[in-house]
Design an enzyme around this catalytic site. Structure first.
Site, PDB file in Angstrom:
ATOM      1  N   THR A  28      40.355  51.800  -1.706  1.00  0.00           N
ATOM      2  CA  THR A  28      41.592  52.469  -2.132  1.00  0.00           C
ATOM      3  C   THR A  28      41.935  53.583  -1.144  1.00  0.00           C
ATOM      4  O   THR A  28      41.044  54.223  -0.598  1.00  0.00           O
ATOM      5  CB  THR A  28      41.386  53.044  -3.551  1.00  0.00           C
ATOM      6  N   SER A  30      45.030  55.191   1.905  1.00  0.00           N
ATOM      7  CA  SER A  30      45.966  54.756   2.945  1.00  0.00           C
ATOM      8  C   SER A  30      45.283  53.900   4.013  1.00  0.00           C
ATOM      9  O   SER A  30      45.914  52.994   4.573  1.00  0.00           O
ATOM     10  CB  SER A  30      46.640  55.972   3.584  1.00  0.00           C
ATOM     11  N   THR A  31      44.021  54.163   4.316  1.00  0.00           N
ATOM     12  CA  THR A  31      43.314  53.351   5.319  1.00  0.00           C
ATOM     13  C   THR A  31      43.003  51.970   4.737  1.00  0.00           C
ATOM     14  O   THR A  31      43.225  50.945   5.397  1.00  0.00           O
ATOM     15  CB  THR A  31      42.018  54.057   5.770  1.00  0.00           C
ATOM     16  N   ASP A  83      36.180  50.218   2.740  1.00  0.00           N
ATOM     17  CA  ASP A  83      36.845  51.309   2.031  1.00  0.00           C
ATOM     18  C   ASP A  83      36.986  52.508   2.961  1.00  0.00           C
ATOM     19  O   ASP A  83      36.250  52.626   3.947  1.00  0.00           O
ATOM     20  CB  ASP A  83      36.024  51.693   0.789  1.00  0.00           C
ATOM     21  N   GLY A  97      36.876  59.863  -3.146  1.00  0.00           N
ATOM     22  CA  GLY A  97      37.513  60.192  -4.414  1.00  0.00           C
ATOM     23  C   GLY A  97      38.778  61.010  -4.267  1.00  0.00           C
ATOM     24  O   GLY A  97      39.385  61.385  -5.274  1.00  0.00           O
ATOM     25  N   GLY A  99      41.521  59.960  -3.562  1.00  0.00           N
ATOM     26  CA  GLY A  99      42.573  59.189  -4.221  1.00  0.00           C
ATOM     27  C   GLY A  99      42.293  58.943  -5.690  1.00  0.00           C
ATOM     28  O   GLY A  99      43.063  58.253  -6.368  1.00  0.00           O
ATOM     29  N   GLU A 105      35.261  52.593  -7.058  1.00  0.00           N
ATOM     30  CA  GLU A 105      34.825  52.406  -5.669  1.00  0.00           C
ATOM     31  C   GLU A 105      33.304  52.376  -5.582  1.00  0.00           C
ATOM     32  O   GLU A 105      32.724  51.547  -4.868  1.00  0.00           O
ATOM     33  CB  GLU A 105      35.367  53.541  -4.795  1.00  0.00           C
ATOM     34  N   LYS A 123      37.893  62.347   9.687  1.00  0.00           N
ATOM     35  CA  LYS A 123      36.957  62.220   8.558  1.00  0.00           C
ATOM     36  C   LYS A 123      35.493  62.414   8.955  1.00  0.00           C
ATOM     37  O   LYS A 123      34.618  62.510   8.109  1.00  0.00           O
ATOM     38  CB  LYS A 123      37.099  60.830   7.911  1.00  0.00           C
TER      39      LYS A 123
HETATM   40  C1  5RP Z   1      40.083  57.115  -2.795  1.00  0.00           C
HETATM   41  C2  5RP Z   1      39.213  57.375  -1.638  1.00  0.00           C
HETATM   42  C3  5RP Z   1      39.806  57.137  -0.289  1.00  0.00           C
HETATM   43  O1  5RP Z   1      39.047  56.188   0.369  1.00  0.00           O
HETATM   44  C4  5RP Z   1      39.794  58.419   0.472  1.00  0.00           C
HETATM   45  O2  5RP Z   1      40.502  59.399  -0.276  1.00  0.00           O
HETATM   46  C5  5RP Z   1      40.413  58.260   1.864  1.00  0.00           C
HETATM   47  O3  5RP Z   1      41.771  58.025   1.738  1.00  0.00           O
HETATM   48  P1  5RP Z   1      42.712  57.753   2.984  1.00  0.00           P
HETATM   49  O4  5RP Z   1      42.285  56.445   3.562  1.00  0.00           O
HETATM   50  O5  5RP Z   1      44.097  57.722   2.393  1.00  0.00           O
HETATM   51  O6  5RP Z   1      42.538  58.884   3.956  1.00  0.00           O
HETATM   52  O7  5RP Z   1      38.075  57.728  -1.739  1.00  0.00           O
HETATM   53  O8  5RP Z   1      39.449  57.458  -3.997  1.00  0.00           O
END
Ligand code: 5RP
Length: 229
Positions: A28, A30-31, A83, A97, A99, A105, A123
Site C-alpha cells: 500500500t 504511492s510506491t 511493499d 504504516g 498510509g 501489511e 526512505k
Molecule cells: C502504508 C505504508 C507505505 O508503504 C508507506 O507509508 C510508504 O508509502 P509511500 O510509498 O507512499 O511513500 O506503510 O501503510
C-alpha cells in the site's frame, strides 16, 4: 528526477522478481501503487499471478488495473510481498504504516516467503525514528495507551482525518509515536507488541530481504544481513 519517478523505477525493478504462477502480497502507498499499475500491464501481457491486497485502497487499484486477486481465506502462503516503507535502516528493519495499512501489511508480509521493499532514497536512514512510529490500537484503549506509549520516550498523537480519529481498514485507531531516534528497534518492537490493546505496530523487524531504491543514478539494492544475492 523526482521522488515519484524514483519510486516508479524501484517498482519496475521489483517486478524482475515476479514469476509466473506466483501469489503476491500487494503493498500500500504511492510506491506500491506504481508496482500494482505496472503489474497490471504485465498481466495484460500474459503474466499469470494472483495478488493479496494489503488495503482496500490497493484492492481497488488492483481491480482497476486488472490484477487477479485472492484472499487469506483461499491461500495461507504467499511467494513474495512487494511493499513500500516510511523508513528502512541498514539491517532492513522498517517503519511502515504511514498510509495506515500496517496491520494487513504485516500479516501479508509474515505469510510471504520473501518481502521486497521499494522506495525512493529519502526512505533510507542510518537509524529509524525520524518518521513517527505508527501503532495501531483498539479504539476502546486509544486514550489510555497514549501515556502508556509515551513511557517509551516518544510523543504519541492520535491520527485524525477530517477532524475525527482515523479508522483503519480493520476498524482501529493509530497513535503516531514520535521518537526522533529508536536506539534498539527489535527491543522496542517486542515491548510495544506486548501491550494489551496494541493490535500491531509499524516496526517490521527481520521481514524484508531486499530494498530496491530508485534514484537519479539508477537502482540501488540493499540486502538484509544473511541474504544471498
Ligand atoms: C502504508 C505504508 C507505505 O508503504 C508507506 O507509508 C510508504 O508509502 P509511500 O510509498 O507512499 O511513500 O506503510 O501503510
Amino acid at each position: 528526477m523526482t521522488a515519484d519517478e524514483g519510486k516508479r523505477r524501484a517498482a519496475e525493478r521489483s517486478l524482475d522478481f515476479v514469476e509466473n504462477g506466483m501469489t503476491l502480497g500487494l503493498g500500500t502507498g504511492s510506491t506500491a501503487a506504481h508496482m500494482v499499475a505496472l503489474l497490471g500491464a504485465r498481466v495484460r501481457d500474459g503474466l499469470d499471478v494472483r495478488g493479496v491486497p494489503t488495503s482496500e485502497a490497493t484492492r481497488r487499484l488492483a481491480e482497476e488495473n486488472g490484477v487477479p486477486l485472492t484472499d487469506l481465506a483461499t491461500v495461507s502462503r504467499l511467494d513474495l510481498t512487494i511493499d513500500g516503507a516510511d523508513e528502512f535502516n541498514p539491517d532492513l528493519n522498517l517503519i511502515k504504516g504511514g498510509g495506515g495499512a500496517l496491520l494487513r501489511e504485516k500479516i501479508v508480509a509474515s505469510l510471504s516467503d520473501r518481502m521486497i521493499v521499494i522506495a525512493d532514497p529519502s526512505k533510507k536512514v542510518a537509524r529509524l525514528g525520524a518518521f513517527a512510529l505508527p501503532v495501531e490500537v483498539v479504539p476502546f484503549a486509544a486514550a489510555a495507551l497514549k501515556p502508556r506509549l509515551e513511557r517509551f520516550g516518544c510523543t504519541a498523537t492520535l491520527r485524525s482525518r477530517d477532524g475525527a480519529p482515523f479508522v483503519t481498514d480493520e476498524g482501529n485507531h493509530i497513535l503516531d509515536c514520535a521518537f526522533g531516534t529508536i536506539a534498539d528497534p527489535p527491543a522496542l518492537a517486542a515491548e510495544i507488541g506486548a501491550i494489551p490493546g496494541v493490535v500491531e505496530h509499524g516496526l517490521f523487524i527481520g521481514m524484508a530481504e531486499r530494498a530496491v531504491i530508485g534514484g537519479a543514478d539508477g537502482i540501488e539494492e540493499i540486502l538484509a544481513p544473511g541474504t544471498e544475492r
